[in-house]
Each structure stands twice: as structure tokens, then as C-alpha cells.
Design a protein around this motif. Sequence first.
Motif, PDB file in Angstrom:
ATOM      1  N   TRP A  28       0.840  -1.202   0.000  1.00  0.00           N
ATOM      2  CA  TRP A  28       0.000   0.000   0.000  1.00  0.00           C
ATOM      3  C   TRP A  28       0.874   1.250   0.000  1.00  0.00           C
ATOM      4  O   TRP A  28       0.627   2.188  -0.757  1.00  0.00           O
ATOM      5  N   GLU A  29       1.872   1.261   0.865  1.00  0.00           N
ATOM      6  CA  GLU A  29       2.771   2.417   0.990  1.00  0.00           C
ATOM      7  C   GLU A  29       3.491   2.702  -0.327  1.00  0.00           C
ATOM      8  O   GLU A  29       3.573   3.848  -0.774  1.00  0.00           O
ATOM      9  N   LEU A  30       4.008   1.664  -0.973  1.00  0.00           N
ATOM     10  CA  LEU A  30       4.694   1.838  -2.260  1.00  0.00           C
ATOM     11  C   LEU A  30       3.746   2.402  -3.312  1.00  0.00           C
ATOM     12  O   LEU A  30       4.116   3.275  -4.094  1.00  0.00           O
ATOM     13  N   LYS A  31       2.530   1.898  -3.323  1.00  0.00           N
ATOM     14  CA  LYS A  31       1.534   2.370  -4.296  1.00  0.00           C
ATOM     15  C   LYS A  31       1.251   3.858  -4.092  1.00  0.00           C
ATOM     16  O   LYS A  31       1.136   4.624  -5.057  1.00  0.00           O
ATOM     17  N   GLN A  32       1.155   4.277  -2.829  1.00  0.00           N
ATOM     18  CA  GLN A  32       0.849   5.680  -2.527  1.00  0.00           C
ATOM     19  C   GLN A  32       1.983   6.620  -2.916  1.00  0.00           C
ATOM     20  O   GLN A  32       1.751   7.677  -3.515  1.00  0.00           O
TER      21      GLN A  32
END
Length: 116
Positions: free
Chosen positions: A89-93
Motif C-alpha cells: 500500500w505504501e509503495l503504491k501511494q
Amino acid sequence: MKRKDLLEEYKQMKTYMGVIRVTNKMNGKMYINSYPNLKNKWLTIKAQLDMGRFANAQLQKDWRELGPEAFTYEVLEQKETDKVTDMRWELKQILKAWLEKLQPYGDRGYNKPPTK
């Protein structure tokens, strides 16, 4: 004993996730992506490009035609992986934020525009 110490030291090194940019110095086009581990990422990307096995066909084509000296690599953002609970999720954001900011599409870059 020395090898064992070096291996332990390597395991203790912090790892970072983040967003990178590969830029074509000839035309300014850029490729932006995120990775869960940035350690030696440029070596990995260069090896894939040198072998003709990089996932982005247009970047691969330009690399083959212009050579590695025509490109630069930089880390745009990095975070320690041990401080992240949901890495995917963090990488996507963080990737989404950089793509919105830099718009590396069409004549500006190698990324595919987001589908709406």
C-alpha cells in the motif's frame, strides 16, 4: 570467522523501499517506479537492460540504441522498511504521488498513463 561477521553485518543493514527515476539525458524522458528494496536496484535494472530483458519496451529500445551512458538513475524517495506496516500500500501511494507530480507519460516519459 571474518565471512560470518560480514554476513551478520549485511543482515543488520537497514533496507529501504522507495521510488526511483531513470532519465534519458538525450531527450529528458523518464521512467519512474517503486520497489520494496532499493539496495543495489540500479545494478539490477542495468543488468536487465544490458541483457535486453527489462519490462518497459520503450526504455529498453532507447537503452539499446543510446547506451548506458545516456541515462541517469536517482532515488526520488526512500523509507526504511522496518517502519512500514503495509509495504504494498505504501509503495503504491508514494509512486502515485510521484507519477502525478512528474507526469512521465508520452513525450515526457516511459510510463503508461493511468487508466481512468
